[in-house]
Motif scaffolding. Structure first.
Motif, PDB file in Angstrom:
ATOM      1  N   GLU A 142      18.558 -38.312  -9.050  1.00 44.92           N
ATOM      2  CA  GLU A 142      18.548 -37.923  -8.064  1.00 44.92           C
ATOM      3  C   GLU A 142      18.824 -36.484  -8.656  1.00 44.92           C
ATOM      4  O   GLU A 142      19.996 -35.993  -9.044  1.00 44.92           O
ATOM      5  CB  GLU A 142      19.237 -38.506  -6.989  1.00 44.92           C
ATOM      6  CG  GLU A 142      19.102 -37.434  -5.913  1.00 44.92           C
ATOM      7  CD  GLU A 142      17.977 -37.490  -5.580  1.00 44.92           C
ATOM      8  OE1 GLU A 142      16.839 -36.019  -4.536  1.00 44.92           O
ATOM      9  OE2 GLU A 142      17.582 -38.289  -5.303  1.00 44.92           O
ATOM     10  N   PRO A 143      17.376 -35.502  -8.912  1.00 46.24           N
ATOM     11  CA  PRO A 143      17.937 -34.487  -9.525  1.00 46.24           C
ATOM     12  C   PRO A 143      18.062 -33.381  -8.527  1.00 46.24           C
ATOM     13  O   PRO A 143      17.982 -32.513  -8.163  1.00 46.24           O
ATOM     14  CB  PRO A 143      16.589 -33.995  -9.848  1.00 46.24           C
ATOM     15  CG  PRO A 143      15.650 -34.075  -8.385  1.00 46.24           C
ATOM     16  CD  PRO A 143      15.884 -35.781  -8.574  1.00 46.24           C
ATOM     17  N   VAL A 144      19.464 -33.182  -8.717  1.00 44.09           N
ATOM     18  CA  VAL A 144      20.656 -32.349  -7.491  1.00 44.09           C
ATOM     19  C   VAL A 144      21.282 -31.785  -8.690  1.00 44.09           C
ATOM     20  O   VAL A 144      22.415 -32.846  -8.678  1.00 44.09           O
ATOM     21  CB  VAL A 144      21.235 -32.655  -6.225  1.00 44.09           C
ATOM     22  CG1 VAL A 144      21.910 -31.784  -5.279  1.00 44.09           C
ATOM     23  CG2 VAL A 144      19.620 -32.772  -4.843  1.00 44.09           C
ATOM     24  N   GLY A 145      21.402 -30.283  -8.776  1.00 45.07           N
ATOM     25  CA  GLY A 145      21.931 -30.410  -9.647  1.00 45.07           C
ATOM     26  C   GLY A 145      22.182 -30.451 -11.039  1.00 45.07           C
ATOM     27  O   GLY A 145      22.928 -31.141 -11.667  1.00 45.07           O
ATOM     28  N   LEU A 146      20.697 -30.425 -11.396  1.00 45.01           N
ATOM     29  CA  LEU A 146      20.429 -31.201 -12.135  1.00 45.01           C
ATOM     30  C   LEU A 146      19.013 -30.821 -13.069  1.00 45.01           C
ATOM     31  O   LEU A 146      18.001 -30.540 -12.085  1.00 45.01           O
ATOM     32  CB  LEU A 146      20.333 -32.991 -12.555  1.00 45.01           C
ATOM     33  CG  LEU A 146      19.402 -33.236 -13.633  1.00 45.01           C
ATOM     34  CD1 LEU A 146      19.885 -33.470 -15.350  1.00 45.01           C
ATOM     35  CD2 LEU A 146      18.806 -34.939 -13.277  1.00 45.01           C
ATOM     36  N   ARG A 147      18.802 -30.124 -14.510  1.00 45.96           N
ATOM     37  CA  ARG A 147      17.648 -29.849 -14.711  1.00 45.96           C
ATOM     38  C   ARG A 147      17.236 -30.386 -15.911  1.00 45.96           C
ATOM     39  O   ARG A 147      18.385 -30.854 -16.604  1.00 45.96           O
ATOM     40  CB  ARG A 147      17.890 -28.882 -15.351  1.00 45.96           C
ATOM     41  CG  ARG A 147      16.624 -27.699 -15.799  1.00 45.96           C
ATOM     42  CD  ARG A 147      15.136 -27.686 -14.445  1.00 45.96           C
ATOM     43  NE  ARG A 147      14.200 -27.422 -15.644  1.00 45.96           N
ATOM     44  CZ  ARG A 147      13.254 -26.506 -14.639  1.00 45.96           C
ATOM     45  NH1 ARG A 147      12.895 -26.780 -13.399  1.00 45.96           N
ATOM     46  NH2 ARG A 147      11.888 -25.938 -15.080  1.00 45.96           N
ATOM     47  N   VAL A 148      15.982 -31.372 -16.022  1.00 44.80           N
ATOM     48  CA  VAL A 148      15.408 -32.426 -17.360  1.00 44.80           C
ATOM     49  C   VAL A 148      14.862 -30.679 -17.956  1.00 44.80           C
ATOM     50  O   VAL A 148      13.183 -30.576 -17.223  1.00 44.80           O
ATOM     51  CB  VAL A 148      15.536 -33.311 -17.593  1.00 44.80           C
ATOM     52  CG1 VAL A 148      14.687 -33.643 -18.343  1.00 44.80           C
ATOM     53  CG2 VAL A 148      16.453 -33.814 -16.692  1.00 44.80           C
ATOM     54  N   ASP A 149      14.110 -30.467 -19.261  1.00 49.83           N
ATOM     55  CA  ASP A 149      13.197 -29.955 -19.733  1.00 49.83           C
ATOM     56  C   ASP A 149      13.148 -30.297 -21.245  1.00 49.83           C
ATOM     57  O   ASP A 149      13.742 -30.628 -21.949  1.00 49.83           O
ATOM     58  CB  ASP A 149      13.818 -27.998 -20.120  1.00 49.83           C
ATOM     59  CG  ASP A 149      13.702 -27.731 -18.797  1.00 49.83           C
ATOM     60  OD1 ASP A 149      12.189 -27.226 -18.647  1.00 49.83           O
ATOM     61  OD2 ASP A 149      15.057 -26.915 -18.289  1.00 49.83           O
ATOM     62  N   ALA A 150      12.279 -31.606 -21.467  1.00 51.52           N
ATOM     63  CA  ALA A 150      11.509 -31.890 -22.402  1.00 51.52           C
ATOM     64  C   ALA A 150      10.188 -31.260 -23.370  1.00 51.52           C
ATOM     65  O   ALA A 150       9.319 -30.553 -22.497  1.00 51.52           O
ATOM     66  CB  ALA A 150      10.484 -33.121 -22.220  1.00 51.52           C
TER      67      ALA A 150
END
Length: 292
Positions: free
Chosen positions: A128-136
């Protein structure tokens, strides 16, 4: 930690992204396979490396865009455009980043647009992308004219304290050899060759050009777009499915641009070579306490 990422036959036949053969997780702690986005960045990175997903997507958006530019499609939708693939979340993110790479903000083609959306949804469903950042991100070197990226989650607030972890995923090409980094000219030629090979793997592209539509048409259009971006032509070479010759011509057109960039930004070939990342996709995970 090394995890094999499964790549289904359809991905190899499409050849519009990288064949991810392995995954190295940097700074990811053990025993975190069941963590969620409330955990720290190391735990989330471990989830990306170890959790798998199956995604369904269509090539139709790419076919429609190509047809608008003159590519010869009998139709741009139907069962032959539908695809399914399976892999680790990190591997899927890496393939989406490479598959949607392009010059500036414009992908070489849009055949992987729906794949990128499906991968984002798969990651968001698992974490769940709350408080989360993913960068590829795949880029041959910093500030390269060629880049591909996929992001999941919101940008962290400026006031947030973030925790960070990094994954490195092979991009489907070889790392630089020592004899390719002895001077700027050699280094730039090697980077250009690796960049083109990542965008258009010659062996698989040759098979695709000799195969059936819509894949053969999409691959032909991909070469047309690459040639246009690099102000060259590969028409006669792709007509004969001579993808090795086509790739050499594309790399020769790209190399001067790479050399100009590297000479302007680095004091020595050694410094420039240390900054080159053409052989990998880097996935950066940032977490923070939501609401702050």
């Amino acid at each position: 930690m090394v995890v094999n990422a499964a790549v289904d036959a359809a991905v190899f036949l499409l050849l519009l992204g990288a064949a991810v053969v392995g995954l190295t997780a940097a700074d990811a702690g053990p025993g975190a396979a069941d963590a969620d986005a409330d955990g720290d960045a190391d735990a989330v990175a471990n989830v990306l490396a170890t959790s798998t997903a199956t995604v369904n997507y269509t090539l139709s958006p790419g076919a429609r865009r190509a047809a608008e530019s003159g590519a010869d499609f009998e139709r741009t939708a139907g069962p032959e455009f539908e695809r399914t693939t399976h892999g680790s979340l990190a591997g899927l993110l890496a393939r989406a980043a490479v598959g949607t790479a392009g010059f500036g903000d414009d992908p070489v083609t849009h055949a992987r647009d729906d794949f990128r959306s499906a991968v984002r949804d798969a990651v968001a469903a698992r974490l769940e992308p709350v408080g989360l950042r993913v960068d590829a991100v795949w880029r041959p070197y910093p500030d390269s004219p060629v880049e591909g990226r996929v992001a999941v989650g919101e940008v962290p607030p400026a006031t947030a304290t973030t925790d960070t972890a990094t994954l490195s995923v092979p991009a489907g090409t070889r790392s630089l050899a020592a004899n390719e980094t002895r001077d700027f000219s050699s280094l730039s030629s090697a980077v250009a060759r690796r960049t083109v090979e990542t965008l258009a793997p010659a062996g698989q592209m040759r098979l695709a050009l000799r195969g059936d539509a819509p894949v053969s048409t999409l691959v032909g259009y991909r070469y047309d777009r690459l040639a246009a971006e690099l102000n060259t032509s590969v028409d006669s070479r792709t007509a004969d499915a001579d993808t090795e010759a086509a790739n050499r011509r594309l790399a020769a057109a790209l190399a001067p641009r790479v050399e100009s960039d590297l000479r302007a930004r680095y004091d020595s070939p050694e410094d420039a070579a240390a900054a080159v990342g053409v052989a990998e996709v880097r996935i950066v995970v940032r977490t923070w306490e939501a609401g702050r």
